[in-house]
Design an enzyme around this catalytic site. Structure first.
Site, PDB file in Angstrom:
ATOM      1  N   ASP A  12       0.829  -1.378   0.132  1.00 21.29           N
ATOM      2  CA  ASP A  12      -0.179   0.092  -0.050  1.00 21.29           C
ATOM      3  C   ASP A  12       1.047   0.717  -0.190  1.00 21.29           C
ATOM      4  O   ASP A  12       0.292   2.558   0.835  1.00 21.29           O
ATOM      5  CB  ASP A  12      -0.778  -0.328   1.247  1.00 21.29           C
ATOM      6  CG  ASP A  12      -2.155  -1.338   1.465  1.00 21.29           C
ATOM      7  OD1 ASP A  12      -2.360  -1.668   0.256  1.00 21.29           O
ATOM      8  OD2 ASP A  12      -1.886  -1.892   2.448  1.00 21.29           O
ATOM      9  N   GLY A  14       1.562   2.770  -2.262  1.00 19.07           N
ATOM     10  CA  GLY A  14       0.902   3.945  -3.601  1.00 19.07           C
ATOM     11  C   GLY A  14       2.154   2.992  -4.551  1.00 19.07           C
ATOM     12  O   GLY A  14       2.003   3.796  -6.073  1.00 19.07           O
ATOM     13  N   LYS A  15       2.591   1.366  -4.980  1.00 23.02           N
ATOM     14  CA  LYS A  15       2.854   1.368  -6.646  1.00 23.02           C
ATOM     15  C   LYS A  15       2.162   1.299  -7.344  1.00 23.02           C
ATOM     16  O   LYS A  15       2.682   2.047  -8.767  1.00 23.02           O
ATOM     17  CB  LYS A  15       3.173  -0.098  -5.764  1.00 23.02           C
ATOM     18  CG  LYS A  15       3.903  -0.818  -5.203  1.00 23.02           C
ATOM     19  CD  LYS A  15       3.977  -1.912  -5.397  1.00 23.02           C
ATOM     20  CE  LYS A  15       2.721  -2.430  -4.252  1.00 23.02           C
ATOM     21  NZ  LYS A  15       2.127  -2.403  -3.093  1.00 23.02           N
ATOM     22  N   ALA A  38      -4.200  -8.640  -3.491  1.00 20.75           N
ATOM     23  CA  ALA A  38      -3.610  -6.719  -3.803  1.00 20.75           C
ATOM     24  C   ALA A  38      -5.148  -6.054  -4.417  1.00 20.75           C
ATOM     25  O   ALA A  38      -5.831  -6.450  -4.413  1.00 20.75           O
ATOM     26  CB  ALA A  38      -2.597  -7.010  -4.919  1.00 20.75           C
ATOM     27  N   GLY A  39      -4.370  -4.403  -4.065  1.00 20.89           N
ATOM     28  CA  GLY A  39      -4.978  -3.790  -4.449  1.00 20.89           C
ATOM     29  C   GLY A  39      -4.379  -2.724  -4.742  1.00 20.89           C
ATOM     30  O   GLY A  39      -4.010  -1.498  -4.378  1.00 20.89           O
ATOM     31  N   HIS A  40      -4.525  -1.973  -6.327  1.00 23.74           N
ATOM     32  CA  HIS A  40      -3.934  -1.163  -6.606  1.00 23.74           C
ATOM     33  C   HIS A  40      -4.917  -0.248  -7.525  1.00 23.74           C
ATOM     34  O   HIS A  40      -5.661  -0.312  -7.883  1.00 23.74           O
ATOM     35  CB  HIS A  40      -3.343  -1.065  -7.320  1.00 23.74           C
ATOM     36  CG  HIS A  40      -1.827  -2.255  -7.495  1.00 23.74           C
ATOM     37  ND1 HIS A  40      -1.831  -3.408  -7.963  1.00 23.74           N
ATOM     38  CD2 HIS A  40      -1.317  -2.500  -6.430  1.00 23.74           C
ATOM     39  CE1 HIS A  40      -0.370  -4.097  -7.434  1.00 23.74           C
ATOM     40  NE2 HIS A  40      -0.631  -3.157  -5.997  1.00 23.74           N
ATOM     41  N   ARG A 141       3.649 -29.008  -5.063  1.00 20.29           N
ATOM     42  CA  ARG A 141       3.541 -30.225  -5.898  1.00 20.29           C
ATOM     43  C   ARG A 141       1.683 -30.570  -6.123  1.00 20.29           C
ATOM     44  O   ARG A 141       1.982 -31.256  -6.799  1.00 20.29           O
ATOM     45  CB  ARG A 141       4.306 -30.873  -6.415  1.00 20.29           C
ATOM     46  CG  ARG A 141       5.634 -30.557  -6.325  1.00 20.29           C
ATOM     47  CD  ARG A 141       7.036 -30.587  -5.776  1.00 20.29           C
ATOM     48  NE  ARG A 141       6.624 -30.708  -3.927  1.00 20.29           N
ATOM     49  CZ  ARG A 141       7.407 -31.407  -3.367  1.00 20.29           C
ATOM     50  NH1 ARG A 141       7.688 -32.269  -4.384  1.00 20.29           N
ATOM     51  NH2 ARG A 141       7.073 -32.362  -2.803  1.00 20.29           N
ATOM     52  N   GLN A 197       2.070  -6.052  -2.750  1.00 18.93           N
ATOM     53  CA  GLN A 197       2.328  -5.841  -1.360  1.00 18.93           C
ATOM     54  C   GLN A 197       3.877  -5.093  -1.165  1.00 18.93           C
ATOM     55  O   GLN A 197       4.174  -4.782  -2.416  1.00 18.93           O
ATOM     56  CB  GLN A 197       2.606  -7.586  -0.883  1.00 18.93           C
ATOM     57  CG  GLN A 197       1.383  -8.235  -0.860  1.00 18.93           C
ATOM     58  CD  GLN A 197       0.714  -9.450  -1.898  1.00 18.93           C
ATOM     59  OE1 GLN A 197       1.271  -9.640  -2.838  1.00 18.93           O
ATOM     60  NE2 GLN A 197      -0.646  -8.793  -2.509  1.00 18.93           N
ATOM     61  N   GLY A 279     -11.372  -2.930   2.864  1.00 16.82           N
ATOM     62  CA  GLY A 279     -11.553  -2.084   3.259  1.00 16.82           C
ATOM     63  C   GLY A 279     -11.253  -1.920   4.897  1.00 16.82           C
ATOM     64  O   GLY A 279     -12.040  -1.737   5.497  1.00 16.82           O
ATOM     65  N   ARG A 282      -5.813   0.614   8.347  1.00 16.17           N
ATOM     66  CA  ARG A 282      -4.655   0.100   8.168  1.00 16.17           C
ATOM     67  C   ARG A 282      -4.474   0.960   9.356  1.00 16.17           C
ATOM     68  O   ARG A 282      -4.985   2.055   9.732  1.00 16.17           O
ATOM     69  CB  ARG A 282      -3.954   0.589   7.048  1.00 16.17           C
ATOM     70  CG  ARG A 282      -4.582   0.793   5.935  1.00 16.17           C
ATOM     71  CD  ARG A 282      -3.479   1.014   4.436  1.00 16.17           C
ATOM     72  NE  ARG A 282      -3.927   0.593   3.035  1.00 16.17           N
ATOM     73  CZ  ARG A 282      -4.219   1.197   2.270  1.00 16.17           C
ATOM     74  NH1 ARG A 282      -4.469   2.570   1.647  1.00 16.17           N
ATOM     75  NH2 ARG A 282      -4.736   0.246   0.250  1.00 16.17           N
ATOM     76  N   ASP A 310       2.429  14.959   1.117  1.00 18.41           N
ATOM     77  CA  ASP A 310       1.973  15.705   1.628  1.00 18.41           C
ATOM     78  C   ASP A 310       1.215  16.001   2.621  1.00 18.41           C
ATOM     79  O   ASP A 310       0.206  16.455   3.166  1.00 18.41           O
ATOM     80  CB  ASP A 310       1.386  16.041   0.327  1.00 18.41           C
ATOM     81  CG  ASP A 310       0.893  14.699  -0.871  1.00 18.41           C
ATOM     82  OD1 ASP A 310       1.525  13.910  -0.534  1.00 18.41           O
ATOM     83  OD2 ASP A 310      -0.380  14.454  -0.383  1.00 18.41           O
TER      84      ASP A 310
HETATM   85  P1  IMP Z   1      -2.567 -13.358   2.490  1.00 17.82           P
HETATM   86  O1  IMP Z   1      -1.689 -12.412   1.877  1.00 17.82           O
HETATM   87  O2  IMP Z   1      -4.457 -12.784   2.512  1.00 17.82           O
HETATM   88  O3  IMP Z   1      -2.241 -14.501   2.853  1.00 17.82           O
HETATM   89  O4  IMP Z   1      -2.382 -12.008   4.092  1.00 17.82           O
HETATM   90  C1  IMP Z   1      -1.106 -12.157   4.735  1.00 17.82           C
HETATM   91  C2  IMP Z   1      -1.250 -11.305   4.934  1.00 17.82           C
HETATM   92  O5  IMP Z   1      -0.646  -9.921   4.313  1.00 17.82           O
HETATM   93  C3  IMP Z   1      -1.758 -10.023   6.104  1.00 17.82           C
HETATM   94  O6  IMP Z   1      -1.731  -9.035   6.863  1.00 17.82           O
HETATM   95  C4  IMP Z   1      -2.959  -9.299   5.139  1.00 17.82           C
HETATM   96  O7  IMP Z   1      -3.198  -8.426   5.127  1.00 17.82           O
HETATM   97  C5  IMP Z   1      -1.473  -8.866   3.635  1.00 17.82           C
HETATM   98  N1  IMP Z   1      -1.312  -8.514   2.675  1.00 17.82           N
HETATM   99  C6  IMP Z   1      -1.984  -9.704   1.736  1.00 17.82           C
HETATM  100  N2  IMP Z   1      -1.833  -8.622   0.485  1.00 17.82           N
HETATM  101  C7  IMP Z   1      -1.888  -7.004   0.956  1.00 17.82           C
HETATM  102  C8  IMP Z   1      -1.659  -5.819   0.248  1.00 17.82           C
HETATM  103  O8  IMP Z   1      -2.067  -5.771  -0.946  1.00 17.82           O
HETATM  104  N3  IMP Z   1      -1.132  -4.699   0.939  1.00 17.82           N
HETATM  105  C9  IMP Z   1      -1.277  -4.381   2.036  1.00 17.82           C
HETATM  106  N4  IMP Z   1      -1.010  -6.040   3.446  1.00 17.82           N
HETATM  107  C10 IMP Z   1      -1.579  -6.876   2.628  1.00 17.82           C
END
Ligand code: IMP
Length: 408
Positions: A12, A14-15, A38-40, A141, A197, A279, A282, A310
């Site tokens: 998170d 800002g990638k 992930a969420g971008h 595997r 991540q 949601g 953080r 900023d």
């Molecule tokens: P998982 O990837 O769902 O197995 O989660 C493992 C840990 O990685 C948890 O603490 C999630 O909140 C964190 N996590 C997974 N993906 C992201 C991301 O894109 N941004 C921030 N934290 C993440």
């Protein structure tokens, strides 16, 4: 030329925005790890795009986007995301491809992810997207790759899994490529490798066991895309002017109400720090330079990208964490043990606030001296220059010190 962009904190950073910015100069964008966890977020041409699996380069109509070998792909999430992009006017046909060596996430993996999490004495706070289970099946595997959707492995799947996959099989097959061959054939193209991540959530380098299961580190760009490590010409590490973490696990510089009053809530609201995927609010804390230097060293980061400075525009002072105190001992070494990290208390250094609006800056030269001093300290501490700065969500609010697509 090949550029890698990774998160240098807990994700998170800002990638997505930085990849969108750098994609301008790229021909191919490859996402190399993670999945729908992930969420971008990208803002372009007055629209906001929220991406989970698709590389952030997709919003540029002339770029090829690739989902790499190191990813774990939930077919339902993938096609839902592609449909949503289409509704927003993004056409992807003919320029989106998936490595046939990438693994698939099945519904049973998501159920198991949630069940394991419920059973853990110390829950990790996973996103529940089946990510850890998918990577575990891969390592055991027992996983399912796109390359195996037709053939003997597919026949061994349960009737339930086959019923789930049936509507997606042909559509997935149309999108698959042999990625090493594709990469070898496109050696001379400008390629951008997009991480997911961040380093501190990487399976090997992160705050284990409170990590994700993919390779978010720079080295993951090589294996996760089918190119050798010598092909990675430049590595950018993206970091925020403060730290955030979603889910559980140690966070030495996290704001506490006793020491920092309501700073945590203030930064969360100013930075809109809520997860794109879940949601969840953080957790917020001071910029942790011990962790950032660890990320720079372990990933051969050539240059840093600073985002969200900023947020501090109205602050009288800006603090950063320069060491930890663990059992009354001061250290600048990032510990491997989650227990030690839990005990670590941040040693803080204060800088006078710049009290002016960085959001108006459009060039490095516009940055006020006090903010420059703060940036110089980060560069010195980490031994890594800051080459790109982002001061807001707009494309014109990102600017560089040094042209990214050059080999220095
Ligand atoms: P998982 O990837 O769902 O197995 O989660 C493992 C840990 O990685 C948890 O603490 C999630 O909140 C964190 N996590 C997974 N993906 C992201 C991301 O894109 N941004 C921030 N934290 C993440």
């Amino acid at each position: 030329m090949n550029i890698v962009v990774i998160g240098a904190q807990w994700g998170d950073e800002g990638k997505g925005k930085i990849v969108d910015y750098l994609a301008e100069g790229a021909q191919i964008v490859i996402r190399f790890s993670g999945g729908a966890n992930a969420g971008h977020t990208i803002q372009a041409d007055g629209k906001t795009y929220k991406l989970h699996l698709i590389p952030s380069g997709i919003v540029h109509p002339d770029k090829i986007s690739i989902l790499g070998t190191g990813m774990v792909i939930d077919p339902q999430a993938l096609f839902d995301e592609l449909d949503a992009l289409e509704k927003q006017g993004i056409s992807w046909q003919g320029r989106l491809w998936i490595s046939d060596r990438a693994h698939l996430v099945l519904p049973s993996y998501k159920a198991l992810d949630k069940a394991m999490e419920a059973r853990r004495a110390r829950p990790l706070g996973t996103t529940g997207r089946g990510i850890g289970v998918s990577y575990a099946m891969k390592a055991q595997r027992d996983g399912l790759r796109l390359a195996d959707l037709y053939g003997s492995i597919y026949e061994t799947l349960s009737a339930e899994d086959r019923a789930f996959l049936e509507p997606y099989r042909a559509r997935l097959k149309e999108l698959t490529i042999d990625l090493p061959t594709f990469m070898a054939g496109n050696k001379s193209k400008r390629k951008l490798f997009e991480g997911a991540q961040g380093v501190l959530l990487d399976l090997d380098l992160g705050t284990y066991p409170f990590v994700s299961s993919g390779s978010s580190a720079a080295a993951g760009a090589s294996l996760g895309s089918g190119v050798g490590p010598k092909e990675l010409d430049k590595i950018y590490g993206v970091f925020k002017a403060y730290s955030t973490r979603v889910g559980n696990g140690p966070f030495p510089s996290e704001f506490t109400p006793e020491r920092d009053g309501n700073l945590g809530e203030v930064i969360r609201e100013l930075g809109r720090e809520y997860g794109v995927t879940t949601g969840r609010p953080r957790r917020c804390g001071y910029l942790d330079l011990v962790a950032l230097r660890y990320a720079c060293v372990t990933n051969s980061i050539d240059a840093l990208v600073l985002t969200h400075p900023d947020i501090y525009d109205g602050f009288d002072e800006v603090k950063v964490c320069v060491a930890y105190e663990i059992d009354s001992e001061r250290t600048e070494v990032f510990p491997s043990s989650a227990d030690d990290l839990e005990k670590a208390r941040p040693v803080l250094k204060s800088f006078p606030g710049w009290k002016s609006s960085l959001t108006e800056c459009r060039r490095f030269e516009d940055i006020p001296n006090r903010a420059r001093d703060y940036m110089s300290f980060i560069e010195e501490y980490t031994g890594t220059p800051i080459h790109i700065v982002s001061v807001g969500p707009g494309r014109d609010q990102t600017f560089f010190q040094q042209e990214p697509w050059t080999s220095q």
